[in-house]
Design a protein around this motif. Structure first.
Motif, PDB file in Angstrom:
ATOM      1  N   ARG A  76       0.758  -1.173   0.042  1.00 39.54           N
ATOM      2  CA  ARG A  76      -0.029   0.052   0.158  1.00 39.54           C
ATOM      3  C   ARG A  76       0.786   1.288  -0.052  1.00 39.54           C
ATOM      4  O   ARG A  76       0.230   2.246  -0.280  1.00 39.54           O
ATOM      5  CB  ARG A  76      -0.975  -0.086   1.270  1.00 39.54           C
ATOM      6  CG  ARG A  76      -1.867  -1.410   1.212  1.00 39.54           C
ATOM      7  CD  ARG A  76      -2.943  -1.257   0.166  1.00 39.54           C
ATOM      8  NE  ARG A  76      -3.322  -2.628   0.139  1.00 39.54           N
ATOM      9  CZ  ARG A  76      -4.499  -2.607  -0.916  1.00 39.54           C
ATOM     10  NH1 ARG A  76      -5.170  -1.762  -1.540  1.00 39.54           N
ATOM     11  NH2 ARG A  76      -5.013  -4.013  -1.016  1.00 39.54           N
ATOM     12  N   ARG A  77       2.218   1.352   0.083  1.00 40.26           N
ATOM     13  CA  ARG A  77       2.983   2.268   0.343  1.00 40.26           C
ATOM     14  C   ARG A  77       3.845   2.118  -1.075  1.00 40.26           C
ATOM     15  O   ARG A  77       4.665   3.185  -1.372  1.00 40.26           O
ATOM     16  CB  ARG A  77       4.045   2.133   1.369  1.00 40.26           C
ATOM     17  CG  ARG A  77       3.331   2.495   2.414  1.00 40.26           C
ATOM     18  CD  ARG A  77       3.893   2.158   3.989  1.00 40.26           C
ATOM     19  NE  ARG A  77       5.226   3.265   3.930  1.00 40.26           N
ATOM     20  CZ  ARG A  77       6.115   3.203   4.946  1.00 40.26           C
ATOM     21  NH1 ARG A  77       6.082   2.314   5.846  1.00 40.26           N
ATOM     22  NH2 ARG A  77       7.286   3.931   4.867  1.00 40.26           N
ATOM     23  N   ASP A 124      -2.675  -4.016   5.218  1.00 40.98           N
ATOM     24  CA  ASP A 124      -1.156  -4.099   5.019  1.00 40.98           C
ATOM     25  C   ASP A 124      -0.608  -5.425   5.416  1.00 40.98           C
ATOM     26  O   ASP A 124       0.508  -5.612   5.438  1.00 40.98           O
ATOM     27  CB  ASP A 124      -0.488  -2.935   5.814  1.00 40.98           C
ATOM     28  CG  ASP A 124      -0.660  -1.710   5.523  1.00 40.98           C
ATOM     29  OD1 ASP A 124      -0.583  -1.396   4.147  1.00 40.98           O
ATOM     30  OD2 ASP A 124      -0.569  -0.528   6.300  1.00 40.98           O
TER      31      ASP A 124
END
Length: 320
Positions: A76-77, A124
């Motif tokens: 997600r990053r 995550d």
């Protein structure tokens, strides 16, 4: 594209045609798209990860000595998550500065088997399969003895804790969540006896229940990696499973045991609706091992197929 059910017609773009955007690999696997405009794809026997730049068309080595990388995902990053499925036998994350962080290389004090495919959930957590393929021979790494008693599906929590969420599948392979993440789909290699996709309900505590066979590839087809679109359809890498006919046939005066299913009929991407019905087929000149949605609008299907990476625009969008 072959329309197997009228419901698939909406995803077909008549003027969109298949493109071979890159070639020269030995066995392509694990494609993942990055919004910066490129695709990473594993070339397992050559022990490298390749990079296709969709703006320039360049196809270059992203990482050599890549741990016999197989499945890849983006967290997600925007960081790369990779299953290094032989020798190192671990799941790693590539940080923004290029450093490698090991997320998992053992469970309960014993080495993992051969991490294969990986998906990142919206919380995550990282979920991955751990079959034996990467240590079964020399083609995709190095032969080794497994230390785990079973071939599992694991979850790595955001706190780093590793949990075996499934322990009863024979060589689990591709996996993906439904768009609402209430279901997890997992390919089982050949334990049922055909390759299958099992569906599980995902609980609030991350446990899985309600095991249901969603798709059976029958005695010819080979399920591998797959992705889910926003409508919940499963776009599955497809090809022959290598099974031979029970009786030989005459070929040029010789008795030959031929494949039950011809590669030219099976190679491509089979699309199933959320109920497990086959609705469409993307025919390819090479067997497809895995695929991903990409492009600026998330509607370009990238397909890792034997030696090549193919692309096709569709009226569908990846779920994540």
């Amino acid at each position: 594209m072959l329309v197997l059910d009228p419901s698939f017609a909406r995803y077909r773009i008549y003027s969109s045609t298949l493109e071979q955007v890159a070639t020269g690999m030995r066995w392509a696997e694990g494609p993942v798209y990055f919004p910066e405009g490129y695709v990473l794809v594993s070339d397992i026997p050559n022990n490298r990860i390749m990079k296709f730049d969709e703006k320039t068309g360049a196809f270059t080595v992203f990482r050599a000595n890549a741990g016999w990388a197989n499945g890849n995902a983006r967290d997600r990053r925007g960081r790369l998550i990779t299953c290094e499925h032989s020798v190192a036998r671990r799941v790693v994350r590539t940080e923004r500065d290029g450093r490698i962080t090991v997320l998992a290389d053992s469970f309960e004090g014993k080495r993992l088997n051969a991490p294969n495919d990986v998906v990142v959930k919206s919380d995550d957590s990282v979920w991955f399969t751990d079959p034996l393929f990467g240590i079964n021979g020399e083609w995709e790494g190095a032969r080794a003895k497994p230390e785990q008693a079973t071939t599992n599906v694991y979850r790595i929590g955001s706190d780093g804790k590793i949990t075996a969420v499934l322990t009863d599948l024979v060589n689990p392979n591709g996996l993906a969540f439904s768009p609402d993440e209430k279901k997890l789909y997992v390919v089982e290699w050949r334990g049922t006896p055909n390759r299958s996709i099992w569906s599980y309900d995902v609980g609030a505590d991350h446990t899985l229940s309600g095991k249901t066979k969603l798709i059976d590839a029958a005695d010819q087809g080979a399920l591998d990696g797959f992705k889910v679109d926003r409508d919940g359809n499963l776009w599955c890498g497809w090809g022959s499973n290598g099974a031979l006919a029970a009786e030989p046939s005459d070929v040029g005066g010789r008795k030959v045991f031929q494949l039950r299913g011809r590669s030219e009929d099976l190679d491509g991407v089979m699309v199933f609706n959320p109920q497990g019905k086959a609705i469409g087929f993307v025919r390819l000149p090479e067997r497809c091992a895995n695929l991903t949605f990409g492009g600026p609008k998330n509607n370009r299907l990238y397909m890792a197929s034997c030696h090549s990476l193919y692309a096709l625009y569709v009226e569908s969008h990846g779920a994540a």
